[in-house]
Enzyme design. Structure first.
Site, PDB file in Angstrom:
ATOM      1  N   CYS A  98     -80.091  45.017 -36.186  1.00  0.00           N
ATOM      2  CA  CYS A  98     -79.372  45.936 -37.082  1.00  0.00           C
ATOM      3  C   CYS A  98     -79.923  47.340 -36.924  1.00  0.00           C
ATOM      4  O   CYS A  98     -80.595  47.847 -37.814  1.00  0.00           O
ATOM      5  CB  CYS A  98     -79.575  45.518 -38.530  1.00  0.00           C
ATOM      6  SG  CYS A  98     -78.409  44.304 -39.107  1.00  0.00           S
ATOM      7  N   VAL A  99     -79.692  47.955 -35.804  1.00  0.00           N
ATOM      8  CA  VAL A  99     -80.117  49.355 -35.654  1.00  0.00           C
ATOM      9  C   VAL A  99     -79.004  50.142 -34.988  1.00  0.00           C
ATOM     10  O   VAL A  99     -78.170  49.568 -34.322  1.00  0.00           O
ATOM     11  CB  VAL A  99     -81.409  49.518 -34.829  1.00  0.00           C
ATOM     12  CG1 VAL A  99     -82.592  48.957 -35.578  1.00  0.00           C
ATOM     13  CG2 VAL A  99     -81.267  48.868 -33.484  1.00  0.00           C
TER      14      VAL A  99
END
Lengths: 438, 210, 105
Positions: free
Chosen positions: C104-105
């Protein structure tokens, strides 16, 4: 826009899914849209780009045309008349651009549909069809695969988790000046298992430290886990039922093994939704423990007087972004407000808010789909304008995915805000035991 | 019994049979397993009552003329279908009932035509429309015109019955089938938002912590 | 895939500005990438962070844990977030010429 190339047999595989038996929910929705078009300006993507392809009705219709071709009499006999369309590579490419590039599955159109159907269910079905063709954006697919392969979406090893937690625990003791402060891990029989987003362990540990501080001060009987700790679920974003189930099942099995009463999910919208609402349906059984968001748990601590907060410690104006999966699709609506009213001196709502809130633009796995990055930033303009209108210096959001998008919006639209989790804000407002009440 | 009444009766029986088959084939939505936060029943009740209020949804409040036209259109269609059913058992209506139907059908027809014009002229709507959208709208407009005519001139009742027969036979085939499926859609989505405590919003649970 | 041009030099980058060919990276490229991350001047601390990430990447094929980054460079966590406003993943890793990290970046 470059979509992942579909290999040989892609159309046939997609066709097999499309022609198969659809569940009643999706079928009812696909047969209900009358293309009244009143949903158009409820969608942040359409509001931002004004392109007819971004209207929810248009996205639904792409799928419905394929559905009609293979599931209705008129679609077979008079495809031109009812706009039924054959599934071919071109249709798949159009579908991929719509289902992954123009929809974040936020469900705002569902709440506002004049018929009362849920377009996001239909788009999720489109993603399943695309998955069969191998046309899920590679970033989403890679995160799902890495989670399946290693137990978390960043491939973090057990040793790295243990070392990081030991490092944070030392920091916690130093910060609190309390040698008894601890970050218990792999502790069987704890009341609460706190599961996190891998990005907290790898890159963004401030939220993890904040949660540990809060559990410690509230006197919670809690534990972390060094394996299968990942609350995210990119199988869910890919609408790959088998992967989504397998990913959720690991954490659930770990919680069962540890024998906890409650699984507390860190601030992650889709992770909460997947574990709280979807996983029991995927597994076909109720879970033997309660599933809560950290936001709910913190609000309960405040209600029960287990946490004392001093709002003056968060003096800057704070606004709140409601993550779609936690709020509109998850039902956690007031808890975050309880926390901000208790822990911040100047909390202002953005408009609209709660279940009516606009998506940040990064939902539905879009943050991992680099090929749609430009669209994502463009669609985030609506959120950026909402934030700017509040004059806030801090944006709180109980979702790491939203936070990443909000940080990008902050830079692109020059909002000049700081973006924080609720736990960080609550931890900053804490009145520690022994300190005088505010 | 008139020949047109028999034709209408046959058409209605066929239509109901086809709709029943469609409903049967749809199957049922499995009962949810995750523990509820709010109430599914409250959600369903809301979906079939207050959710129709013009201020309940942005799609309505921001597009009030379109939304109200849509409501008037559907009320008229419902009245027309009731009038069709009544025509099976007895051709004449009290003048008051005829008057009410005439007003409803007249308004509905005007709204239906306006919506057709909107579909033809609005760039956004054209982008999502297929030929059948125009056809279905025109067919319903024709039925409303026939309803109006039958209310004003009882002698045109056989024409109304024939137009009605065509409409009810066609309804399960094209987009008009939404009259069946939207019941399921609204029910299912209403139940989901209700269970999750989103709409209506559940009172925040204060459970066993501490 | 797309291209960005910074101060007259053109690079193939992904849609989020991560370098497509990590082997093209050198100090000059780092300085140019830094400008896209709101870092106008690369201080010794910036260089320490970037070099550590770079070396770790060349050895292990992915980005280091933030713990290791802090411990090896001696720079504390909050300072790293100040140095790279987009954070260690999208900020520091990008300047160090890594492809976009997973997750999740």
């Amino acid at each position: 826009m470059a979509e992942p190339s579909a290999g040989a047999g892609a159309v046939e595989r997609a066709l097999a899914v499309l022609r198969g038996r659809l569940d009643a929910r999706t079928t009812a929705f696909l047969n209900s849209c009358v293309r009244c078009g009143l949903c158009a300006d409820t969608c942040h993507v359409f509001l931002a780009d004004s392109e007819s392809e971004s209207m929810p009705a248009h996205k639904v219709e792409r799928v419905a045309r394929l559905f009609r071709r293979y599931h209705t009499l008129l679609g077979r006999l008079t495809p031109g008349f009812v706009g039924a369309q054959n599934l071919d590579l071109e249709a798949l490419e159009g579908l991929a651009a719509a289902a992954f590039g123009r929809c974040t599955l936020c469900g705002r159109c569902a709440l506002n549909c004049s018929v009362g159907l849920d377009p996001s269910t239909i788009i999720r079905f489109a993603r399943t069809v695309l998955g069969a063709a191998g046309m899920v954006p590679k970033g989403i697919r890679a995160n799902a695969d890495l989670a399946l392969e290693t137990g978390n979406n960043m491939g973090i090893s057990r040793e790295n988790v243990l070392e990081t937690v030991a490092w944070l625990e030392q920091d916690l003791r130093d910060t609190l000046g309390d040698p008894a402060a601890a970050m218990p891990i792999d502790r069987y029989g704890a009341r609460v298992l706190y599961a996190v987003n891998p990005r907290e362990v790898k890159f963004f540990p401030l939220s993890l430290s904040a949660a540990a501080t809060i559990f410690h001060v509230a006197g919670e009987d809690w534990t972390l886990t060094s394996t299968d700790f990942d609350i995210t679920n990119y199988g869910y974003f890919a609408a790959d039922a088998a992967a989504a189930r397998a990913i959720a099942e690991r954490l659930i099995a770990r919680a069962e093994e540890l024998g906890v009463e409650e699984l507390v999910v860190a601030e992650c919208g889709h992770g909460y939704r997947a574990l709280r609402w979807e996983a029991p349906e995927w597994l076909g059984r109720p879970l033997p423990f309660k599933v809560s968001s950290l936001v709910e748990v913190m609000a309960e601590y405040v209600d029960h007087g287990l946490l004392r907060l001093d709002p003056t410690k968060n003096a800057d104006r704070i606004t709140l972004h409601d993550p779609c999966n936690l709020v509109r699709n998850g039902g956690v609506i007031e808890e975050q407000r309880v926390l901000l009213r208790a822990g911040a001196a100047d909390f202002v709502e953005m408009v609209p808010n709660r279940e009516d809130n606009y998506c940040c633009g990064g939902g539905g796995g879009m943050l991992a789909a680099s090929e749609h990055a430009a669209k994502r930033i463009e669609a985030g303009r609506i959120k950026a304008e909402q934030i700017r209108a509040t004059g806030a210096k801090v944006v709180a959001s109980p979702c790491h995915n939203c936070i990443d998008q909000l940080m990008e919006l902050n830079r692109f639209y020059k909002l000049g805000v700081e973006v924080r989790t609720l736990a960080e804000i609550v931890a900053d407002a804490l009145v520690l035991p022994g300190q005088p009440a505010p | 019994m008139h020949a047109t009444t028999l034709i209408l009766l046959a058409a209605m029986v066929t239509s109901v049979a086809v709709f029943t088959a469609l409903r049967f084939r749809l199957g049922s939505v499995p009962a949810p397993i995750a523990p509820a936060r709010g109430s599914a029943a409250a959600g369903i009740l809301y979906a079939f009552t207050f959710a129709f209020a013009p201020w309940a949804k942005e799609s309505a409040s921001r597009h009030l003329p379109s939304y109200l036209a849509g409501i008037a259109y559907h009320v008229a269609v419902f009245a027309g279908l009731v009038r069709l059913a009544v025509s099976l058992v007895g051709p004449s209506l009290p003048s008051l009932a005829n008057g009410v139907i005439a007003v409803l059908a007249g308004c509905g027809l005007a709204c239906g035509l306006a919506l057709l014009v909107k579909r033809c002229t609005d760039r956004r709507l054209r982008a999502v429309s297929v030929p059948e959208d125009y056809f279905a709208n025109a067919l319903v407009n024709l039925m409303l015109a026939a309803t109006l005519a039958a209310a004003l001139r009882p002698s045109t009742l056989p024409v109304f019955q024939i137009v009605g027969a065509v409409l009810v036979l066609y309804a399960p085939l094209g987009k008009l089938r939404h009259m069946l499926f939207l019941l399921t859609s609204r029910w299912v989505l209403g139940a989901t938002f209700g269970r999750r405590g989103v709409r209506p919003t559940a009172v925040r649970s204060r459970s066993d912590h501490g | 895939m797309s291209e960005i041009t910074i101060q007259g030099r053109t690079f193939a980058v992904d849609e989020e500005g991560f370098l497509q060919k990590p082997e093209l990276w050198n100090d000059e490229v780092a300085k140019l990438l830094a400008t896209t991350e709101g870092v106008t001047e690369m201080s010794p601390e910036h260089w320490a962070v970037v070099r550590m990430i770079r070396e770790y990447y060349l050895e292990h094929g992915n980005a280091p844990m933030i713990r290791l980054l802090c411990q090896r460079t001696g720079i504390n966590l909050r300072t790293i977030f100040k140095l790279f406003p987009a954070g260690p993943a999208k900020g520091a890793c990008k300047v160090a010429g890594l492809p976009k990290p997973e997750g999740c970046v």
